[in-house]
Structures are given as structure tokens and as C-alpha cells.
Write a protein that holds these residues in place. Structure first.
Motif, mmCIF file in Angstrom:
data_model
loop_
_atom_site.group_PDB
_atom_site.id
_atom_site.type_symbol
_atom_site.label_atom_id
_atom_site.label_comp_id
_atom_site.label_asym_id
_atom_site.label_seq_id
_atom_site.Cartn_x
_atom_site.Cartn_y
_atom_site.Cartn_z
ATOM 1 N N PHE A 137 23.445 27.083 -15.947
ATOM 2 C CA PHE A 137 24.630 26.199 -15.842
ATOM 3 C C PHE A 137 24.887 25.896 -14.368
ATOM 4 O O PHE A 137 25.931 26.335 -13.727
ATOM 5 N N VAL A 138 25.210 24.262 -14.148
ATOM 6 C CA VAL A 138 25.850 24.125 -12.931
ATOM 7 C C VAL A 138 26.740 23.059 -12.391
ATOM 8 O O VAL A 138 26.820 22.208 -13.629
ATOM 9 N N VAL A 139 28.035 24.261 -12.354
ATOM 10 C CA VAL A 139 29.445 23.441 -12.767
ATOM 11 C C VAL A 139 29.595 22.716 -12.362
ATOM 12 O O VAL A 139 29.909 22.876 -10.661
ATOM 13 N N GLN A 140 29.607 21.412 -12.899
ATOM 14 C CA GLN A 140 30.534 20.062 -11.524
ATOM 15 C C GLN A 140 32.276 20.037 -11.571
ATOM 16 O O GLN A 140 32.518 20.571 -12.170
ATOM 17 N N PRO A 141 32.187 19.560 -9.870
ATOM 18 C CA PRO A 141 33.825 19.753 -10.137
ATOM 19 C C PRO A 141 34.472 19.005 -10.586
ATOM 20 O O PRO A 141 35.094 17.988 -9.060
ATOM 21 N N ARG A 142 34.456 18.482 -11.788
ATOM 22 C CA ARG A 142 34.651 17.308 -12.383
ATOM 23 C C ARG A 142 35.340 17.802 -13.500
ATOM 24 O O ARG A 142 34.771 18.267 -14.772
ATOM 25 N N LEU A 143 36.446 17.019 -14.650
ATOM 26 C CA LEU A 143 37.338 16.739 -15.884
ATOM 27 C C LEU A 143 35.958 15.473 -16.107
ATOM 28 O O LEU A 143 36.356 13.877 -15.656
ATOM 29 N N ALA A 144 35.474 15.145 -17.175
ATOM 30 C CA ALA A 144 35.191 14.171 -17.951
ATOM 31 C C ALA A 144 35.886 13.957 -18.749
ATOM 32 O O ALA A 144 36.363 12.578 -18.917
#
Length: 181
Positions: A137-144
């Protein structure tokens, strides 16, 4: 037996829509390294068509130079496509028909480095069958603030053991897990 590895970008709030992430050069290099660990890709119809549209050589959109190694790798890879609606595929691909578990077990038993999968629906079915050997899981520092989310509808827990973690300059974090058997 070839391992089946799964990798996907996901936002902090769980969104796995490919348009919600923020892939950059470093993340694309990481993806190329992941793909080098596999002999073939296993896609569902939606992921196959999305990748074909974006990365097939005839693609005419604008692409940064740093995406070219990923495009070349994706283009050259052997692909297996799980679909009950497609009549045929090309782009170095072969349709997978019949019972999913039997078909994927057959692919895993072939000699080689491994299989690589992505997407949402096919990995859910593969997880249900216990066929995924590694999850990344490549967790992006973003809230979608929207979906889809991973493994919605999974009928049973899959307990995982962290085997590695890699932080990127963007603030993204790749975490690799293996199922606890």
C-alpha cells in the motif's frame, strides 16, 4: 511457485481512485522496480483498459520524460486479463477464463520471478481466495474525501505482517505486508 504481489496507491482516507493520488518521478521509479520483480501482470478488465489507454505506444498525450521508463516497462510486460466481457485482447495480453482460483493457481505454478496485480475488484476476489502473497500500500499524504475504497465487501479478515516500509520525498509511504498464514 511464483508469488502474486499486489500494489496500489491509496490516500490517507482510504481512496484508491487513481486520479486522487499524486504520483511523481520517485513513485514511478519505485513502480518500475516493483514491476521488475514480476514476469507478468494480472489485471481485471478495467485496469487493463486504463493502462492500455495511458501507456500503449500509440498513446499521444503529453507525458513527462520521467514517465517513459514506466511506460516502456508496462508496454513490454506479459499481461493476463481476467474478463468475462472482453472477446479478445492484444498488447501482449492473454485472456484468463474459467474458475479464477484454478486459473491463478496455474499461473502461479509456472516458473519465474512472480506475478504482479493492481486495481480494485480483481484483488478483492484474489484476497477472498487467499491467493495474494504480498500486499503493498503506497499511502499518499492526501485526503480525497471520496471513494472507492480497498477491499470493500471482503467477507473475512486477512491478517498481515509488515515486512518493509519505504518513505518517499513526497511524504508517501510504501508499506509491504505478507499474509499471516
Amino acid at each position: 511457485m511464483r508469488p502474486l504481489r499486489y500494489s496500489i496507491n491509496v490516500t490517507l482516507d482510504g481512496c484508491c481512485d487513481h486520479r486522487a493520488g499524486s504520483p511523481d518521478e520517485e513513485l514511478h521509479r519505485h513502480a518500475v522496480e516493483n514491476l521488475a520483480r514480476a514476469d507478468a501482470l494480472l489485471f481485471g478488465r478495467v485496469t487493463y483498459e486504463m493502462m492500455e489507454e495511458a501507456f500503449r505506444p500509440a498513446w499521444t498525450g503529453e507525458m513527462p520524460d520521467w514517465m517513459e521508463p514506466f511506460r516502456r516497462t508496462m508496454d513490454a510486460a506479459k499481461k493476463y486479463v481476467v474478463s468475462s466481457t472482453l472477446d479478445r485482447v492484444d498488447w501482449n495480453a492473454e485472456l484468463v477464463r474459467g474458475d479464477l482460483g484454478t486459473a491463478v493457481q496455474r499461473l502461479k505454478q509456472e516458473p519465474g520471478k512472480g506475478l504482479f496485480t493492481g486495481g480494485v475488484k480483481l484483488p478483492l476476489a484474489l484476497a477472498e481466495l487467499g491467493l495474494i502473497d504480498e500486499y503493498e500500500f503506497v499511502v499518499q499524504p492526501r485526503l480525497a474525501g471520496h471513494g472507492p475504497t480497498l477491499f470493500a465487501g471482503l467477507s473475512k479478515h486477512v491478517d498481515l505482517k509488515l515486512v518493509s516500509r519505504l518513505e518517499f520525498g513526497s511524504g508517501a509511504v510504501a508499506m509491504r505486508y505478507e499474509p499471516r498464514r
